[in-house]
Scaffold this motif. Sequence first.
Motif, mmCIF file in Angstrom:
data_model
loop_
_atom_site.group_PDB
_atom_site.id
_atom_site.type_symbol
_atom_site.label_atom_id
_atom_site.label_comp_id
_atom_site.label_asym_id
_atom_site.label_seq_id
_atom_site.Cartn_x
_atom_site.Cartn_y
_atom_site.Cartn_z
ATOM 1 N N GLU A 39 0.841 -1.187 0.000
ATOM 2 C CA GLU A 39 0.000 0.000 0.000
ATOM 3 C C GLU A 39 0.884 1.248 0.000
ATOM 4 O OE1 GLU A 39 -3.225 -0.123 -0.088
ATOM 5 O OE2 GLU A 39 -3.791 -2.137 0.580
ATOM 6 N N ALA A 40 0.246 2.376 -0.232
ATOM 7 C CA ALA A 40 0.919 3.661 -0.057
ATOM 8 C C ALA A 40 -0.130 4.711 0.261
ATOM 9 C CB ALA A 40 1.711 4.066 -1.291
ATOM 10 N N ILE A 41 0.194 5.578 1.204
ATOM 11 C CA ILE A 41 -0.644 6.725 1.513
ATOM 12 C C ILE A 41 -0.009 7.961 0.877
ATOM 13 C CG2 ILE A 41 -1.424 8.255 3.364
ATOM 14 C CD1 ILE A 41 -3.034 5.762 3.234
ATOM 15 N N PHE A 42 -0.840 8.775 0.250
ATOM 16 C CA PHE A 42 -0.380 10.042 -0.315
ATOM 17 C C PHE A 42 -0.775 11.171 0.643
ATOM 18 C CE2 PHE A 42 -1.377 7.562 -4.287
ATOM 19 C CZ PHE A 42 -0.047 7.263 -4.573
ATOM 20 N N LYS A 43 0.224 11.857 1.165
ATOM 21 C CA LYS A 43 -0.026 12.991 2.051
ATOM 22 C C LYS A 43 0.326 14.261 1.290
ATOM 23 C CE LYS A 43 1.031 14.713 6.677
ATOM 24 N NZ LYS A 43 1.827 14.479 7.921
ATOM 25 N N ILE A 44 -0.684 15.054 0.963
ATOM 26 C CA ILE A 44 -0.475 16.226 0.116
ATOM 27 C C ILE A 44 -0.576 17.497 0.950
ATOM 28 C CG2 ILE A 44 -2.931 16.343 -0.520
ATOM 29 C CD1 ILE A 44 -1.966 17.231 -3.339
ATOM 30 N N THR A 45 0.346 18.424 0.735
ATOM 31 C CA THR A 45 0.303 19.700 1.452
ATOM 32 C C THR A 45 -0.792 20.576 0.847
ATOM 33 O OG1 THR A 45 1.959 20.661 -0.008
ATOM 34 C CG2 THR A 45 2.743 19.625 2.022
ATOM 35 N N GLN A 46 -1.500 21.250 1.754
ATOM 36 C CA GLN A 46 -2.645 22.045 1.312
ATOM 37 C C GLN A 46 -2.232 23.511 1.120
ATOM 38 O OE1 GLN A 46 -4.802 19.718 4.642
ATOM 39 N NE2 GLN A 46 -6.365 20.884 3.562
ATOM 40 N N ASP A 47 -1.333 23.724 0.168
ATOM 41 C CA ASP A 47 -0.811 25.082 -0.044
ATOM 42 C C ASP A 47 -0.659 25.409 -1.528
ATOM 43 O OD1 ASP A 47 1.245 23.416 -0.703
ATOM 44 O OD2 ASP A 47 2.675 24.218 0.766
ATOM 45 N N ASN A 48 -1.317 24.630 -2.376
ATOM 46 C CA ASN A 48 -1.270 24.854 -3.822
ATOM 47 C C ASN A 48 0.123 24.679 -4.412
ATOM 48 O OD1 ASN A 48 -3.959 25.440 -3.595
ATOM 49 N ND2 ASN A 48 -3.740 27.651 -3.893
ATOM 50 N N THR A 49 1.000 23.944 -3.691
ATOM 51 C CA THR A 49 2.344 23.701 -4.227
ATOM 52 C C THR A 49 2.432 22.371 -4.969
ATOM 53 O OG1 THR A 49 3.124 22.597 -2.216
ATOM 54 C CG2 THR A 49 3.350 25.003 -2.325
ATOM 55 N N VAL A 52 3.657 16.309 -2.563
ATOM 56 C CA VAL A 52 3.044 15.060 -2.105
ATOM 57 C C VAL A 52 4.102 14.208 -1.432
ATOM 58 C CG1 VAL A 52 1.849 12.946 -2.800
ATOM 59 C CG2 VAL A 52 1.324 15.112 -3.946
ATOM 60 N N THR A 53 3.779 13.708 -0.222
ATOM 61 C CA THR A 53 4.637 12.740 0.462
ATOM 62 C C THR A 53 4.073 11.346 0.228
ATOM 63 O OG1 THR A 53 5.222 14.330 2.177
ATOM 64 C CG2 THR A 53 5.608 12.004 2.668
ATOM 65 N N VAL A 54 4.903 10.459 -0.317
ATOM 66 C CA VAL A 54 4.493 9.078 -0.571
ATOM 67 C C VAL A 54 4.998 8.224 0.582
ATOM 68 C CG1 VAL A 54 4.559 7.139 -2.182
ATOM 69 C CG2 VAL A 54 4.660 9.494 -3.047
ATOM 70 N N ILE A 55 4.052 7.529 1.253
ATOM 71 C CA ILE A 55 4.385 6.717 2.431
ATOM 72 C C ILE A 55 4.055 5.263 2.103
ATOM 73 C CG2 ILE A 55 4.019 6.434 4.914
ATOM 74 C CD1 ILE A 55 2.801 9.278 4.899
ATOM 75 N N PRO A 56 5.032 4.461 1.652
ATOM 76 C CA PRO A 56 4.743 3.073 1.275
ATOM 77 C C PRO A 56 4.814 2.132 2.481
ATOM 78 C CG PRO A 56 6.997 3.600 0.700
ATOM 79 C CD PRO A 56 6.418 4.849 1.318
ATOM 80 N N GLY A 81 10.105 1.625 5.688
ATOM 81 C CA GLY A 81 9.970 2.577 6.777
ATOM 82 C C GLY A 81 10.323 4.004 6.423
ATOM 83 N N THR A 82 10.730 4.269 5.179
ATOM 84 C CA THR A 82 11.076 5.629 4.780
ATOM 85 C C THR A 82 10.033 6.168 3.808
ATOM 86 O OG1 THR A 82 12.473 4.868 2.949
ATOM 87 C CG2 THR A 82 13.525 5.185 5.102
ATOM 88 N N THR A 83 10.084 7.484 3.559
ATOM 89 C CA THR A 83 9.124 8.144 2.679
ATOM 90 C C THR A 83 9.870 8.984 1.649
ATOM 91 O OG1 THR A 83 8.932 10.112 4.078
ATOM 92 C CG2 THR A 83 7.485 8.241 4.592
ATOM 93 N N VAL A 84 9.119 9.522 0.680
ATOM 94 C CA VAL A 84 9.718 10.382 -0.325
ATOM 95 C C VAL A 84 8.741 11.510 -0.650
ATOM 96 C CG1 VAL A 84 8.850 8.997 -2.254
ATOM 97 C CG2 VAL A 84 10.833 10.483 -2.587
ATOM 98 N N ASP A 85 9.273 12.735 -0.851
ATOM 99 C CA ASP A 85 8.476 13.890 -1.261
ATOM 100 C C ASP A 85 8.645 14.115 -2.759
ATOM 101 O OD1 ASP A 85 7.675 14.319 1.335
ATOM 102 O OD2 ASP A 85 9.252 15.796 1.757
ATOM 103 N N HIS A 86 7.560 14.544 -3.398
ATOM 104 C CA HIS A 86 7.616 14.805 -4.832
ATOM 105 C C HIS A 86 6.606 15.901 -5.164
ATOM 106 C CE1 HIS A 86 8.729 13.809 -8.941
ATOM 107 N NE2 HIS A 86 7.445 13.895 -9.285
#
Length: 655
Positions: A39-49, A52-56, A81-86
């Motif tokens: 699975e992966a959760i997408f955590k997106i910043t709410q600032d119109n930038t 997205v942080t991908v959390i697998p 256990g690690t994440t990535v921003d894109h």
Amino acid sequence: MKHIKTIYKAFIILIFISACTEDENLDFLENIAPPTNVEAIFKITQDNTGLVTVIPTAEGTVSFDVHFGDTTVEPAKLEQGTTVDHIYVEGSYEVTLIAYNSIGKTTEVLLPLVVSFQAPQNLVVTLENDAAVSKQLNITATAEFATTYEFYSGEASVTQPVAIANIGDVLNYQYAEAGVYDVKVIAKGGAVETTEYTEEFEVTEILAPIENAPSPSTRDAVDVISIFSDKYTDVADSDFNPNWNQSTIYSAFDLNGDAIIQYSNLNYQGIDIGSEIDASSMETLHIDIWTTDATSINIYPLPNGVVPSDERFVTKTLEADQWNSFDIPMSEFTDQGLTIDALKQFKFVGSGTVFIDNLYFYKTSSNGPAFDGGLLTNGDFENGSDSWLVGVDDTTSAPVETDGGNTYYTVDVTVAGNAYDVNLSQKVEIIEGNTYTLTFDAVSNVDRTILAGIGLSKDPWDNTAEPVSISSTITTYTVTHVATFGAPDARVLFDLGAEVGRVAIDNVSLIIGTGNIVTNGDFENGSDSWLEGVDDSTSAPVETVGGNTYYSVDVAAAGNAYDVNLSQKVEIIEGNTYTLTFDAWSNVDRSILAGIGLSKDPWDNTAEPVSISPTRTTYTLTHVATFGATDARVLFDLGAEIGTVNIDDVSLSAN
């Protein structure tokens, strides 16, 4: 919705092995499963930038590749256990997540991602109490321009939000207590603004079983002493609520027409058996117990006139929200000094609420093993019309007759017409492409034909029924069919209306494949044909309890799976599909490897992990043989985890 596929990546392993034995090879690596629950959760910043942080996450994984689904060429390589921003521009994407295990096997997941700087719109939230899991709420949220949603459970003592999921995915949340809660769902996208949904929702607790206990086996009356069971004839005039000054509350409970005993607020509770019984010839005590809150129960069979100091009991651990089925050897009571030739009562000691069904003593059948109908229920008609229909109408019951203690289906066709005008059917799941073997006894007062086979129970009525000639001599017939159709409510069918004459049918069995290839699959001949490993001079260890013999081994130290093995050599034909069925149980929750394989180098096999528990359970596996040999084998590799392993009733069928 995510799409998953499994890939076996080429991986080079250099291992130096000395003092090799026949099983010391690298085949066990093939038994290591690819990653699961990727699975992966997408955590997106709410600032119109568009950040997205991908959390697998995954099970059995050491690393991930994240392909972002945009113009980025190289994937991000992450450790567990690690994440990535894109950063994304507005748009819809399909993110590819590849999870790797320690030997390079991979599982690939495709996940949709929407990045939008508009506030989520048209938020639709579905809240449902789980039908099978007590106090579990299932949540789904969909919305346009949303990436994720947060769930707020409304519990005062829990940090909120309690969970986050990708939009469109289902969340399962377990509450500690039932009750009414102010729940909230917040849908989020790439915009600053969010969209919120609130509802006052009642979380319910399942306080009683919603499925019946497993149906007891068909047994001869002389082999059973039943205290409480709809399956058998109970001892008459038993009192299930005698006045012993207990705080327990007795209620009669009915589930789908099946009578069940309910004991609430249990401290101790008795059953006064209608008459004194002699259980000295019985081998086993069976009882089914369901509970939401009891953790254990003490079970006492009590002799007539027993004093408390002479009471003997067995304690059983209970799992909540499921039927706990126990077959207790009578030796567990008699070894404590209990005499069982004049039993008059039962006593149960515990706490909480318990539901009890199928309380009876039994022994090994005096007339051999009970009839096995395979996929069918009541194939020998000893339960009358149970599960057998006229046509496909569930409200009908097939006509049966009892003669000399044997019950069978019978009908007299007095006018010839369409074959399907007179029909006997039982609904059963048929899987397209499988081979099925139908076996039955039939007899008539004249020489005539009937149609026998499998088919659908609704339009378009596809079937593979074929004519079978029967006579005045009762005969066993076997027909084999390849299913060119499939449905969970298909059927085994007999069409009888085309010719006149009385027809009687009995002992109907339907199995997957062409029959059991394994010899002595029930171990009633001890170790006959069963080996440790592949050495023909070995014999597998067996144990006999309550008249039943089965394979049993205690793995005291964990090592290689193949260090502890049960095998039987059989012919395996390359390209054939095989169905392996067996019963297994343990004293702990653990896994084993089960399958088919070669008995010599190169040791090819298709064994797969199976999770077993203290509850005896029937498992079914299907394998396509990518190898073949006249001395191949069915195999169980058991050495990777500690705990006792018991195996019985092994069947291998070619499909």
